[in-house]
Write a protein that holds these residues in place. Structure first.
Motif, PDB file in Angstrom:
ATOM      1  N   ASN A 191      -1.061  -3.756  -5.939  1.00 42.20           N
ATOM      2  CA  ASN A 191      -1.776  -3.964  -4.680  1.00 42.20           C
ATOM      3  C   ASN A 191      -3.221  -3.474  -4.771  1.00 42.20           C
ATOM      4  OD1 ASN A 191      -1.363  -1.204  -4.701  1.00 42.20           O
ATOM      5  ND2 ASN A 191       0.154  -1.221  -3.061  1.00 42.20           N
ATOM      6  N   SER A 192      -3.678  -3.183  -6.009  1.00 43.58           N
ATOM      7  CA  SER A 192      -5.082  -2.804  -6.155  1.00 43.58           C
ATOM      8  C   SER A 192      -5.930  -4.076  -6.201  1.00 43.58           C
ATOM      9  CB  SER A 192      -5.283  -1.911  -7.383  1.00 43.58           C
ATOM     10  OG  SER A 192      -4.853  -2.542  -8.568  1.00 43.58           O
ATOM     11  N   LEU A 196      -6.715  -6.134  -3.074  1.00 43.18           N
ATOM     12  CA  LEU A 196      -7.897  -5.485  -2.519  1.00 43.18           C
ATOM     13  C   LEU A 196      -9.096  -6.432  -2.459  1.00 43.18           C
ATOM     14  CD1 LEU A 196      -9.823  -3.145  -1.759  1.00 43.18           C
ATOM     15  CD2 LEU A 196      -9.828  -2.485  -4.172  1.00 43.18           C
ATOM     16  N   TRP A 233      -5.558  -5.961   4.178  1.00 44.74           N
ATOM     17  CA  TRP A 233      -5.022  -5.406   2.920  1.00 44.74           C
ATOM     18  C   TRP A 233      -3.612  -4.868   3.132  1.00 44.74           C
ATOM     19  CZ3 TRP A 233      -7.476  -0.645   0.007  1.00 44.74           C
ATOM     20  CH2 TRP A 233      -6.983  -0.602  -1.302  1.00 44.74           C
ATOM     21  N   ASP A 237      -0.132  -6.205   1.573  1.00 44.36           N
ATOM     22  CA  ASP A 237       0.644  -5.215   0.835  1.00 44.36           C
ATOM     23  C   ASP A 237       2.076  -5.136   1.360  1.00 44.36           C
ATOM     24  OD1 ASP A 237       1.163  -3.031  -0.958  1.00 44.36           O
ATOM     25  OD2 ASP A 237       0.824  -1.641   0.684  1.00 44.36           O
ATOM     26  N   VAL A 257      -0.371   0.841  -0.070  1.00 43.33           N
ATOM     27  CA  VAL A 257      -1.792   1.161   0.012  1.00 43.33           C
ATOM     28  C   VAL A 257      -2.002   2.452   0.811  1.00 43.33           C
ATOM     29  CG1 VAL A 257      -3.976   0.407   1.024  1.00 43.33           C
ATOM     30  CG2 VAL A 257      -2.575  -1.208  -0.264  1.00 43.33           C
ATOM     31  N   TYR A 260      -0.774   5.435  -1.269  1.00 41.26           N
ATOM     32  CA  TYR A 260      -1.614   5.707  -2.434  1.00 41.26           C
ATOM     33  C   TYR A 260      -2.889   6.455  -2.032  1.00 41.26           C
ATOM     34  CZ  TYR A 260      -4.376   5.029  -6.676  1.00 41.26           C
ATOM     35  OH  TYR A 260      -5.143   5.248  -7.797  1.00 41.26           O
ATOM     36  N   TYR A 261      -3.473   6.050  -0.915  1.00 45.09           N
ATOM     37  CA  TYR A 261      -4.712   6.691  -0.470  1.00 45.09           C
ATOM     38  C   TYR A 261      -4.462   7.830   0.520  1.00 45.09           C
ATOM     39  CZ  TYR A 261      -7.407   3.147  -2.877  1.00 45.09           C
ATOM     40  OH  TYR A 261      -7.968   2.356  -3.859  1.00 45.09           O
TER      41      TYR A 261
END
Length: 364
Positions: A191-192, A196, A233, A237, A257, A260-261
């Motif tokens: 999903n990068s 993105l 996004w 995702d 997402v 991850y962040y």
């Protein structure tokens, strides 16, 4: 005895890796590039703090027969659209004992390896690129802009002993924790960049028409990133997450997402994307015309992240029977700008679909 590494590709990742790996006394680095005359054997990578990684590069060539046969590790540092052709070029010279690696597995690397080199080839790929950066002087120096706090790596056809060796090697290169994945799909479905970049481009330019001229070049991230970009996004995702649930992989190895962040909601993701230091100066690539700028369909956000990124996710969605209305919306918008036909009535049956990867015959 030094391990011989051949870096295939002269782009950003190739430049940074040439210095970082070549600076390590355990490794001998060769470069396979289309422009060998522009490279220097005295190379260096420089990070944001000014630390230098000087390297004495060994062989620099555009002839695979000069470097591939002696390579212990063949490291692909190319965009997704160039991987398959590079593998075809080096295929006659790859030893059975060699290991093929890739800086980023989310552009269909493992599928290309199986299709070109056979299902028995030993390969590995990182789930995300190890760092961000750019060439400073092409073929002479590279700028390392940002490190990753950890890396994840997937394998194909390797014993546990070999996997352990690759993890140790990558840690030796990048000086950061390296975590092994349980299935190559965990580095393939990402999903990068594959989500993105298309999502961000869609939000910036969803009002596109062939004659549309924009007054300025927007920033990809920084203060131009907005909640709408974050929402698009996350929506795409969420569809990817449904695909992952139906495949033989550990869904925790491809965190959402938001996870991850480390963000709780859309607004916190927006704040995060506006404040990632290495991303702050990145602008969309556009074509300057009279009166402003036009969208450029030749940039990698289209040529790589559509056919070798989001379309790959869509292909696995079809394979698993998952509906993807948000992903479909982004693909339909992108293919119109690109002058391509991939998706027709929600299915990957367009006349240009052969430009991407066909995963029908891949054993997962």
């Amino acid at each position: 005895m030094k391990t011989t590494v051949c870096i295939c590709g002269g782009g950003s990742q190739g430049h940074i890796s040439a210095g970082v790996i070549g600076n390590n006394p355990k490794f001998k680095v060769n470069i396979l590039t289309r422009r060998p005359s522009m490279w220097s054997h005295d190379f260096k990578t420089i990070d944001l703090e000014g630390k230098e990684y000087p390297a004495k590069l060994n062989i620099i060539t555009d002839k695979p027969e000069e470097v591939i046969p002696e390579s212990d590790i063949i490291l692909i540092a190319l965009p997704g659209f160039a991987i398959k052709e590079e593998l075809k070029k080096i295929a006659p010279y790859v030893k059975t004992s060699s290991v093929i690696g890739c800086m980023f597995g989310g552009s269909g690397f493992f599928i290309a390896v199986q299709q070109v080199l056979g299902k028995d080839i030993k390969a590995f790929a990182l789930q995300r690129v190890p760092f961000t950066g750019r060439p400073i002087e092409y073929g002479h120096s590279g700028r390392l802009k940002g490190y990753k706090p950890y890396l994840k790596v997937a394998f194909l056809n390797m014993s546990q002993e070999m996997r352990n060796g690759i993890v140790e090697m990558l840690h030796d290169w990048y000086k950061t924790p390296v975590l092994p994945l349980s299935h190559w799909l965990e580095a393939t479905l990402s999903n990068s960049n594959p989500l993105l970049h298309p999502c961000r481009m869609y939000i910036m330019f969803k009002d596109w028409t062939p004659d549309k001229i924009y007054g300025k070049i927007p920033y990809m991230y920084n203060t131009d990133w907005d909640d709408e970009s974050s929402q698009c996004w996350v929506d795409c995702d969420n569809e990817l997450r449904e695909v992952i649930k139906k495949l033989p992989m550990n869904e925790k190895e491809v965190p959402s997402v938001l996870d991850y962040y480390e963000c709780a909601d859309i607004k916190s993701l927006t704040h995060k994307m506006q404040n990632i230091e290495p991303f702050k100066t990145v602008q969309a690539h556009m074509i300057e015309v009279d009166g402003g700028y036009k969208v450029d369909p030749s940039v990698r956000y289209f040529t790589e992240d559509i056919p070798f990124g989001i379309l790959l996710i869509k292909a696995f969605a079809e394979k698993t029977g998952v509906s993807t209305p948000n992903i479909d919306k982004v693909i339909c918008w992108a293919q119109e700008i690109m002058g391509k036909e991939y998706l027709v009535n929600g299915r990957l049956i367009g006349k240009d679909i052969s430009e991407g990867y066909n995963c029908d015959n891949i054993i997962i």
